[in-house]
Design an enzyme around this catalytic site. Structure first.
Site, PDB file in Angstrom:
ATOM      1  N   SER A 160     119.545  -9.824  68.890  1.00  0.00           N
ATOM      2  CA  SER A 160     118.493  -9.437  69.832  1.00  0.00           C
ATOM      3  C   SER A 160     117.875 -10.698  70.392  1.00  0.00           C
ATOM      4  O   SER A 160     117.954 -11.773  69.785  1.00  0.00           O
ATOM      5  CB  SER A 160     117.416  -8.616  69.115  1.00  0.00           C
ATOM      6  OG  SER A 160     116.247  -8.483  69.907  1.00  0.00           O
ATOM      7  N   TYR A 203     111.974  -6.542  62.299  1.00  0.00           N
ATOM      8  CA  TYR A 203     113.028  -6.485  63.312  1.00  0.00           C
ATOM      9  C   TYR A 203     113.399  -7.891  63.762  1.00  0.00           C
ATOM     10  O   TYR A 203     114.581  -8.266  63.783  1.00  0.00           O
ATOM     11  CB  TYR A 203     112.565  -5.643  64.499  1.00  0.00           C
ATOM     12  CG  TYR A 203     113.631  -5.452  65.552  1.00  0.00           C
ATOM     13  CD1 TYR A 203     114.618  -4.484  65.387  1.00  0.00           C
ATOM     14  CD2 TYR A 203     113.668  -6.246  66.705  1.00  0.00           C
ATOM     15  CE1 TYR A 203     115.615  -4.309  66.354  1.00  0.00           C
ATOM     16  CE2 TYR A 203     114.648  -6.075  67.663  1.00  0.00           C
ATOM     17  CZ  TYR A 203     115.614  -5.110  67.483  1.00  0.00           C
ATOM     18  OH  TYR A 203     116.595  -4.947  68.427  1.00  0.00           O
TER      19      TYR A 203
END
Length: 215
Positions: free
Chosen positions: A107, A120
């Site tokens: 990401s 995350y």
């Protein structure tokens, strides 16, 4: 769908029966199964049915936002996003030997902090380092390991910022290409990294973010 369209025999998994049912509703020529990547026994059992695999795409992931500030929430996200990728890579290593490719999904938050989602961001940063480490460790088996680092993509995970006019405008102002990415924007890069065209590429982290990282 893109891999099937390119002629691959595709097997995909979802964490729940509901996820699998939703995927099957698209009617694509893909074999779907339920698999919890937190369960090593289940992952090994699933992988045992394959003797030769051309590519493995590790894309199981969650973002629990506020719940990530609890130990349980943090551990859940890391277990799925990071350790789940390692479980799958380990289980499929033998079948991938001699020319296989692994693509992990990192990401843009592998490069940024995320005040709203610490687990995350931490897990995706670790996926980047896992990718580089496995690229070295698996090279002797003829396995290439790379990762995509998506930016702001139109998925259920980004529904909230897309629905907030101020946040949406803020994100688009910083994105040089001036639009949200789509899941389809990831398929070409994934196919490339899994193909012979990327035969001398391993350990690479490819941003797919419309230029967000450089703005």
């Amino acid at each position: 769908m893109a891999f099937a369209g390119a002629g691959a025999i595709v097997h995909a998994t979802g964490a729940t029966a509901a996820e699998v049912a939703a995927a099957r509703a698209y009617g694509t020529p893909v074999s779907y199964s339920v698999l919890d990547v937190r369960d090593m026994t289940a992952v090994e059992g699933y992988s045992s049915q394959f003797t030769s695999v051309a590519a493995l795409v590790n894309c199981a992931g969650v973002n629990l936002r506020a719940a990530e500030f609890t130990v349980q929430g943090f551990e859940t996200v890391v277990d799925i996003n990071l350790t789940g990728s390692m479980r799958s890579a380990s289980a499929f290593r033998g079948a991938l030997s001699n020319g296989g490719a692994i693509v992990n999904i990192a990401s843009m938050f592998a490069f940024f902090g995320a005040a709203h989602a610490p687990a995350y961001a931490a897990s995706k940063g670790a996926v980047v380092q896992l990718t580089k480490s496995l690229a070295i460790a698996y090279a002797g088996d003829g396995i290439r390991v790379n990762a995509l680092a998506p930016g702001w993509i139109e998925t259920a995970m980004t529904a909230a910022p897309r629905a907030d006019p101020a946040r949406n405008a803020e994100l688009m102002k910083r994105t040089p290409m001036g639009r949200w990415g789509t899941p389809g924007d990831l398929t070409g890069p994934a196919l490339f990294l899994c193909s012979p065209l990327a035969g001398f590429i391993t350990g690479a982290i490819l941003p797919v973010d419309g230029g967000y990282l450089i703005a």
